[in-house]
Design an enzyme around this catalytic site. Structure first.
Site, mmCIF file in Angstrom:
data_model
loop_
_atom_site.group_PDB
_atom_site.id
_atom_site.type_symbol
_atom_site.label_atom_id
_atom_site.label_comp_id
_atom_site.label_asym_id
_atom_site.label_seq_id
_atom_site.Cartn_x
_atom_site.Cartn_y
_atom_site.Cartn_z
ATOM 1 C CB SER A 1 4.276 -0.043 2.009
ATOM 2 O OG SER A 1 3.446 -0.082 0.880
ATOM 3 C CG HIS B 1 2.133 5.546 0.959
ATOM 4 N ND1 HIS B 1 1.224 4.907 0.147
ATOM 5 C CD2 HIS B 1 3.300 4.858 0.817
ATOM 6 C CE1 HIS B 1 1.815 3.895 -0.460
ATOM 7 N NE2 HIS B 1 3.064 3.840 -0.069
ATOM 8 C CD GLN C 1 0.414 1.699 1.663
ATOM 9 O OE1 GLN C 1 1.344 1.276 2.337
ATOM 10 N NE2 GLN C 1 0.223 1.313 0.416
ATOM 11 C CD GLU C 2 -2.448 2.578 -1.651
ATOM 12 O OE1 GLU C 2 -3.215 2.259 -2.565
ATOM 13 O OE2 GLU C 2 -1.224 2.365 -1.661
ATOM 14 C CD GLU D 1 0.199 5.675 -3.362
ATOM 15 O OE1 GLU D 1 -1.021 5.421 -3.245
ATOM 16 O OE2 GLU D 1 1.060 4.805 -3.587
ATOM 17 C CG ASP E 1 -2.902 -1.280 -0.436
ATOM 18 O OD1 ASP E 1 -2.876 -2.300 0.304
ATOM 19 O OD2 ASP E 1 -1.908 -0.888 -1.088
ATOM 20 C CD GLU F 1 -3.167 -3.108 -3.151
ATOM 21 O OE1 GLU F 1 -3.964 -2.421 -3.835
ATOM 22 O OE2 GLU F 1 -1.960 -2.851 -3.072
ATOM 23 C CG ASP G 1 1.118 -4.430 -3.443
ATOM 24 O OD1 ASP G 1 2.052 -4.774 -4.170
ATOM 25 O OD2 ASP G 1 1.093 -3.328 -2.852
ATOM 26 C CE LYS H 1 2.484 -1.454 -5.961
ATOM 27 N NZ LYS H 1 2.685 -1.738 -4.518
ATOM 28 C CG HIS I 1 0.540 4.792 -8.291
ATOM 29 N ND1 HIS I 1 0.365 6.002 -7.676
ATOM 30 C CD2 HIS I 1 -0.179 3.908 -7.536
ATOM 31 C CE1 HIS I 1 -0.411 5.879 -6.628
ATOM 32 N NE2 HIS I 1 -0.760 4.616 -6.513
ATOM 33 N NE ARG I 2 5.756 0.055 -5.738
ATOM 34 C CZ ARG I 2 6.385 -1.022 -5.250
ATOM 35 N NH1 ARG I 2 6.941 -1.890 -6.072
ATOM 36 N NH2 ARG I 2 6.434 -1.236 -3.946
ATOM 37 C CB SER I 3 4.389 5.417 -2.519
ATOM 38 O OG SER I 3 5.500 4.628 -2.175
ATOM 39 C CE LYS J 1 -2.360 0.326 -5.586
ATOM 40 N NZ LYS J 1 -2.312 0.161 -4.129
HETATM 41 P P1 PGA Z 1 4.331 1.373 -2.427
HETATM 42 O O1 PGA Z 1 2.772 1.437 -2.117
HETATM 43 O O2 PGA Z 1 4.545 1.842 -3.805
HETATM 44 O O3 PGA Z 1 4.902 2.262 -1.364
HETATM 45 O O4 PGA Z 1 4.720 -0.067 -2.222
HETATM 46 C C1 PGA Z 1 1.781 1.098 -3.025
HETATM 47 C C2 PGA Z 1 0.989 -0.071 -2.562
HETATM 48 O O5 PGA Z 1 1.222 -0.626 -1.463
HETATM 49 O O6 PGA Z 1 0.101 -0.504 -3.316
HETATM 50 ZN ZN ZN Z 2 -0.465 -2.210 -1.866
#
Ligand code: PGA
Ligand code: ZN
Length: 426
Positions: free
Chosen positions: A40, A153, A161-162, A203, A240, A283, A310, A335, A363-365, A386
């Site tokens: 994402s 994800h 998403q999270e 994740e 997130d 987020e 982000d 990131k 991290h990244r996904s 995270k």
């Molecule tokens: P991504 O997701 O690594 O797929 O971008 C992580 C996030 O959105 O924080």
């Molecule tokens: Zn994010």
């Protein structure tokens, strides 16, 4: 001085190609740079170079990026001092010559940047956190553990998403980690009992289809209590929303809980969640160019709550400066591959701190076993990290690295705990 630089194509945690760089110095040190990859991703992120050759890895090969390292970057940086990270990164930025690493690729550049960082730390005979942070890096971050996955994800099991738990009410990192892990396992049992699937998202969090986005929060609070912990007092929640993924530019609306919602609806929704659940951080509540909505939520709730940019800020000092100037967001997601060099990442953290923004290292996904972000969080005392659920090797590697660092620091280690979030209820 740098003696050799060599890149190869390897695989990430989703089985997609990514870049690995091995860098050797004349004094016999060697550094490894492993590059993560998002799903994402923010529009304004630095360019992730992929071959687009459909006959290999469905177009996702990175042979061009590998070639850029071996044939363009290597000849330029061999002979440079690996400990002069800023000069090295500047050289690569100049060699690329575009604002988004659009010629060489951020995945090529970051691989070299990280490999040099590790080689320099080895030359200095220092662990990475000490090499980056000097004697001051000693605060173990609160692990924001993403225990329910949705969005891009997990086939949009939920729009959000999270769903993360933040075990801040503990004296040490290892006790906090244990609490988070126990909640994770307890949650699995509760979901199962209710007939939900307990397969994992990218994740490592559970990814059952939920009727509403709020249902996941209900389950998580239940799991915290069932595991014997106090929601809010010991363990808070972070979201997130990754709302750019369900934002429609044409209609200027968010497709959420089955209908199109405007920014004002979303604001009321977030306020309701904040009143019902021990949320400490949200987020990407709004899309990456919805600056006015970001300003409004930061003005109304920013005193009590953390709003993390982000996709909005993409670890880019220029976008971050805009967020600071507009009072949009009050926290930076960090990131490395969004910006593409170690130096610019450190600059972004510096700028955030100088302007009262918190930093959450991420991290990244799509990940690798690389653990740079663990060392970075301790080195810069960011107080937050995270890196997914306590499942899947590439996530666990980061949490385990923090256990190692905590033990190494011994009595000089401290745990960020309540100091990580302004919304913590002590
Ligand atoms: P991504 O997701 O690594 O797929 O971008 C992580 C996030 O959105 O924080
Ligand atoms: Zn994010």
């Amino acid at each position: 001085a740098i003696e050799s630089v060599y890149a190869r194509e390897i695989l990430d945690s989703r089985g997609n190609p990514t870049v690995e760089v091995v860098l050797d110095t004349e004094d016999g040190a060697q550094g490894l740079g492993l590059v993560p990859s998002g799903a994402s991703t923010g529009e304004a992120e630095a360019w992730e170079r992929r071959d687009g050759d459909k006959s290999r890895y469905q177009g996702k090969g990175v042979l061009d990026a590998v070639k850029a390292v071996n044939e363009v970057i290597a000849p330029k940086v061999i002979g440079m001092d690996a400990t002069d990270q800023r000069a090295l990164d500047d050289t690569m930025i100049e060699l690329d010559g575009t604002p988004n690493k659009g010629k060489l690729g951020a995945n090529a550049i970051l691989g070299v940047s990280l490999a040099a960082l590790y080689a320099a730390a080895e030359s200095a005979e220092l662990p990475l956190y000490r090499y980056i942070g000097g004697t001051n890096g000693h605060i173990l971050p609160v692990p924001n553990m993403n225990i329910m996955n949705g969005g891009a994800h997990a086939d949009f099991a939920t729009d959000i998403q999270e769903y993360m738990i933040s075990p801040y009410g503990f004296d040490t990192y290892h006790e906090a980690l244990r609490a988070g892990v126990e909640v994770y396992h307890t949650l699995k049992g509760i979901l199962k009992k209710d007939g939900h699937e307990t397969g994992l998202g990218d994740e490592g969090g559970f990814a059952p289809k939920m009727k509403t986005n709020e249902d996941s929060l209900k389950y998580i609070v239940k799991a915290i209590e069932a595991a014997g912990y106090e929601p809010g007092k010991q363990i808070g929640l972070c979201l997130d929303v990754a709302s750019s993924e369900f934002y429609n530019k044409e209609t200027d609306s968010y497709h959420f809980d089955g209908a199109d919602r405007d920014a004002a609806y979303m604001l009321d929704y977030y306020k309701e969640l904040v009143s019902k659940y021990p949320l400490v951080s949200i987020e990407d509540p709004y899309a990456e160019e919805d600056w006015s909505a970001w300003q409004k939520i930061t003005a109304e709730l920013g005193d009590q709550l953390q709003f993390v940019g982000d996709d909005l800020l993409v670890t880019n000092p220029k976008r971050l400066q805009k967020g600071i100037d507009l009072h949009a967001a009050n926290s930076l997601l960090v990131k490395l591959n969004q910006i593409g060099t170690v130096t610019e990442t450190l600059d972004a953290i510096e700028l955030a701190t100088a302007n009262g923004f918190t930093s959450m290292v991420s991290h990244r996904s799509g990940e690798t076993p690389d653990t740079t972000i663990s060392d970075l969080a301790v080195a810069k005392n960011t107080r937050q990290i995270k890196t997914g659920a306590p499942a899947r090797g590439e996530r666990i590697a980061k949490y385990n690295r923090l256990l190692e660092i905590e033990e190494e620091l011994g009595s000089t280690a401290s745990y960020a705990g309540y100091s990580a979030f302004k919304a913590c209820k002590q």
